[in-house]
Design a protein around this motif. Structure first.
Motif, mmCIF file in Angstrom:
data_model
loop_
_atom_site.group_PDB
_atom_site.id
_atom_site.type_symbol
_atom_site.label_atom_id
_atom_site.label_comp_id
_atom_site.label_asym_id
_atom_site.label_seq_id
_atom_site.Cartn_x
_atom_site.Cartn_y
_atom_site.Cartn_z
ATOM 1 N N THR A 161 0.852 -1.193 0.000
ATOM 2 C CA THR A 161 0.000 0.000 0.000
ATOM 3 C C THR A 161 0.889 1.245 0.000
ATOM 4 O O THR A 161 2.098 1.164 0.252
ATOM 5 C CB THR A 161 -0.846 0.049 1.284
ATOM 6 N N ARG A 162 0.260 2.395 -0.211
ATOM 7 C CA ARG A 162 1.000 3.655 -0.185
ATOM 8 C C ARG A 162 1.743 3.817 1.150
ATOM 9 O O ARG A 162 2.917 4.234 1.169
ATOM 10 C CB ARG A 162 0.008 4.809 -0.428
ATOM 11 N N GLU A 163 1.073 3.440 2.255
ATOM 12 C CA GLU A 163 1.698 3.603 3.575
ATOM 13 C C GLU A 163 2.959 2.728 3.683
ATOM 14 O O GLU A 163 3.986 3.155 4.215
ATOM 15 C CB GLU A 163 0.717 3.223 4.703
ATOM 16 N N GLU A 164 2.856 1.499 3.187
ATOM 17 C CA GLU A 164 4.021 0.594 3.260
ATOM 18 C C GLU A 164 5.169 1.116 2.381
ATOM 19 O O GLU A 164 6.344 0.994 2.742
ATOM 20 C CB GLU A 164 3.617 -0.816 2.807
ATOM 21 N N ASP A 166 5.663 4.319 1.625
ATOM 22 C CA ASP A 166 6.189 5.484 2.361
ATOM 23 C C ASP A 166 7.187 5.033 3.424
ATOM 24 O O ASP A 166 8.265 5.621 3.579
ATOM 25 C CB ASP A 166 5.047 6.233 3.079
ATOM 26 N N ALA A 167 6.804 3.969 4.157
ATOM 27 C CA ALA A 167 7.658 3.496 5.259
ATOM 28 C C ALA A 167 8.997 2.992 4.712
ATOM 29 O O ALA A 167 10.061 3.256 5.294
ATOM 30 C CB ALA A 167 6.939 2.396 6.041
ATOM 31 N N ASP A 170 11.086 5.997 3.730
ATOM 32 C CA ASP A 170 11.576 6.671 4.955
ATOM 33 C C ASP A 170 12.778 5.940 5.537
ATOM 34 O O ASP A 170 13.789 6.548 5.886
ATOM 35 C CB ASP A 170 10.473 6.710 6.022
ATOM 36 N N ALA A 198 1.074 4.631 -6.850
ATOM 37 C CA ALA A 198 1.347 4.872 -5.422
ATOM 38 C C ALA A 198 2.838 5.127 -5.202
ATOM 39 O O ALA A 198 3.220 5.985 -4.392
ATOM 40 C CB ALA A 198 0.874 3.682 -4.583
ATOM 41 N N ASP A 201 3.580 8.661 -6.283
ATOM 42 C CA ASP A 201 3.116 9.657 -5.308
ATOM 43 C C ASP A 201 3.981 9.643 -4.042
ATOM 44 O O ASP A 201 4.262 10.695 -3.463
ATOM 45 C CB ASP A 201 1.642 9.394 -4.942
ATOM 46 N N ALA A 202 4.383 8.436 -3.641
ATOM 47 C CA ALA A 202 5.241 8.327 -2.445
ATOM 48 C C ALA A 202 6.574 9.030 -2.706
ATOM 49 O O ALA A 202 7.108 9.727 -1.834
ATOM 50 C CB ALA A 202 5.468 6.853 -2.097
ATOM 51 N N ARG A 330 -7.198 -5.462 -3.620
ATOM 52 C CA ARG A 330 -6.199 -4.440 -3.964
ATOM 53 C C ARG A 330 -5.482 -4.776 -5.272
ATOM 54 O O ARG A 330 -5.231 -3.916 -6.109
ATOM 55 C CB ARG A 330 -5.208 -4.343 -2.794
#
Ligand SMILES: Cc1ncc(COP(=O)(O)O)c(C=O)c1O
Length: 429
Positions: A161-164, A166-167, A170, A198, A201-202, A330
């Motif tokens: 996912t986008r959150e994963e 991003d992580a 980071d 995604a 965007d990340a 997904r």
């Protein structure tokens, strides 16, 4: 190029009508007038090219050595066969058309393309962010070869996912300069799709606009027909042209397709190091591209029929085929946004284990027992016992590479004959 040797520009439009790449594959980039009126490009077997004037040689070398920053690495004329050649240039022009890209570069193998790409962008201390799994040799380049030069990596699962994502970015930023984001979709061998939008965007959220690490994506399995990831924000599409693009299991080659700004940098490394596709293989690939759409379309239609048959067979546990993604999931969402076809390479899980998988493979009559994919002929293999034999058991389990898995790449035979072949082999299990 001097006027007398400049090919006539190829038409991409008739009036306002834009020609499809499948039509342009027959003649784009080749001017018969430069080759005795030959309808097809001859194979230019020469190691070097004669300049008309010394000043031309100088000008061409200004291109090769990057002195003309507008198109660094690209000569305005033919120089020496480590840098360029007519067959390679026509092939590269045609390859770029499929993804509406500025340019393409071709290489002696998919792995040469991938390694040259990485050598261009990563430096000691840098971090590569990548989706996982990747083709095994690509993972080897990243963690074993580049690792020896102090290059690190952070990976995220292909369906992340986008959150994963991003992580992962980071974490990578905390380890060093992130100089490359490398994806493979669908992943080999899980078929898991990466959400390229995604990732785009990340990246935009994590880096300054003038310091974006390039996003490269291995598009071997669905490209260039069923997936065009440059449209979703990738910068470079990576190909093992050995597979669907070559399409006849008779050559090994690689390609990169993308923006002029990035490909120029890679071209400079290729000019210095070599690794360009040879003239004969380039000629074979031009011939292959003429039927790319026909072959891939037929293989895709065949796969749909074969998978529909296999899914209901009593000896079959499940079929991992992109045409069977659960609506609302997904993966189906990524598929609907990114892909125009489900491809023809999939995973067949038989009821049982290695004994059943081997019995199935040993009883095939039309499909050949071989690794690779994307050829005119149907191929089948057992990854756990073959391509992924050396992968640790724990990782194999995580990737779903079980003993009962058979990987199948469907070709262009008659679907009914393939179904008869699979039915016969399954009944012999
Ligand atoms: C997804 C993928 N990428 C890259 C490669 C490497 O390509 P090549 O064998 O042309 O070097 C392969 C080969 O199987 C592949 O399946």
């Amino acid at each position: 190029m001097t006027e007398s040797r400049r090919p006539k520009d190829s038409e991409s439009y008739i009036g306002n009508h834009k020609l499809d790449p499948s039509t342009q594959m027959m003649g784009y980039g080749f001017d018969p007038a430069l080759s005795e009126g030959s309808l097809k490009p001859p194979i230019f077997l020469t190691s070097t090219f004669v300049f008309e004037r010394a000043a031309d040689g100088k000008r061409f070398f200004e291109g090769i050595t990057g002195r003309r920053p507008d198109d660094a690495g690209r000569a305005q004329g033919l120089v020496y066969s480590r840098f360029n050649g007519p067959n390679q240039e026509i092939l590269e022009d045609r390859l770029a058309l499929w993804e509406d890209a500025d340019q393409a570069l071709t290489f002696s193998s998919g792995m040469t393309a991938i390694t040259t790409l990485m050598l261009t962008f990563v430096r000691p201390g840098d971090v590569i962010v990548h989706s996982g799994p990747l083709y095994a040799a690509t993972e080897t380049i990243i963690n074993k070869i580049l690792g020896q030069f102090g290059i690190k990596y952070v990976d995220f699962p292909a369906g992340a996912t986008r959150e994963e994502i991003d992580a992962a970015i980071d974490k990578a930023k905390s380890m060093g300069r992130v100089s490359l984001i490398y994806l493979e979709s669908p992943a080999n061998p899980t078929n898991a799709l990466v959400d390229v939008e995604a990732v785009r965007d990340a990246r935009a959220a994590a880096f300054d606009a003038d310091k974006l690490p390039p996003i490269a994506i291995d598009n071997t399995f669905l490209g260039p027909l069923w997936a065009k990831p440059l449209a979703q924000g990738a910068d470079i599409s990576v190909y093992s042209l050995t597979k669907y693009a070559g399409g006849h299991s008779d050559l090994v080659a690689g390609g990169l397709v993308g923006s002029k700004a990035l490909l120029s940098q890679i071209r400079m490394i290729r000019n210095t190091m070599g690794g360009i596709c040879d003239p004969y293989t380039s000629w074979q690939l031009m011939r292959s591209l003429e039927t790319l759409e026909l072959r891939m379309t037929r293989a895709g239609e065949n796969a749909e029929k074969v998978c529909a048959f296999l899914r209901d067979h009593p000896k079959v546990e499940s079929v991992g085929y992109l045409g069977f993604l659960e609506e609302g999931s997904r993966q189906a969402d990524i598929f609907n946004r990114h892909c125009s076809g489900a491809g023809s390479t999939f995973s067949l899980y038989l009821k049982g284990g290695e004994r059943e998988a081997f019995a199935f493979l040993d009883n095939l009559k039309i499909a050949k027992l071989a690794v690779s994919l994307g050829g005119t002929e149907t191929l089948a293999s057992a990854p756990a016992a073959m391509t992924h034999l050396s992968v640790p058991d724990e990782r194999k389990a995580a990737l779903g590479i079980t003993d009962n898995l058979v990987r199948i790449s469907i070709g262009v035979e008659k679907a009914e004959d393939l179904i008869a072949d699979f039915d016969n082999a399954l009944n012999a299990v």
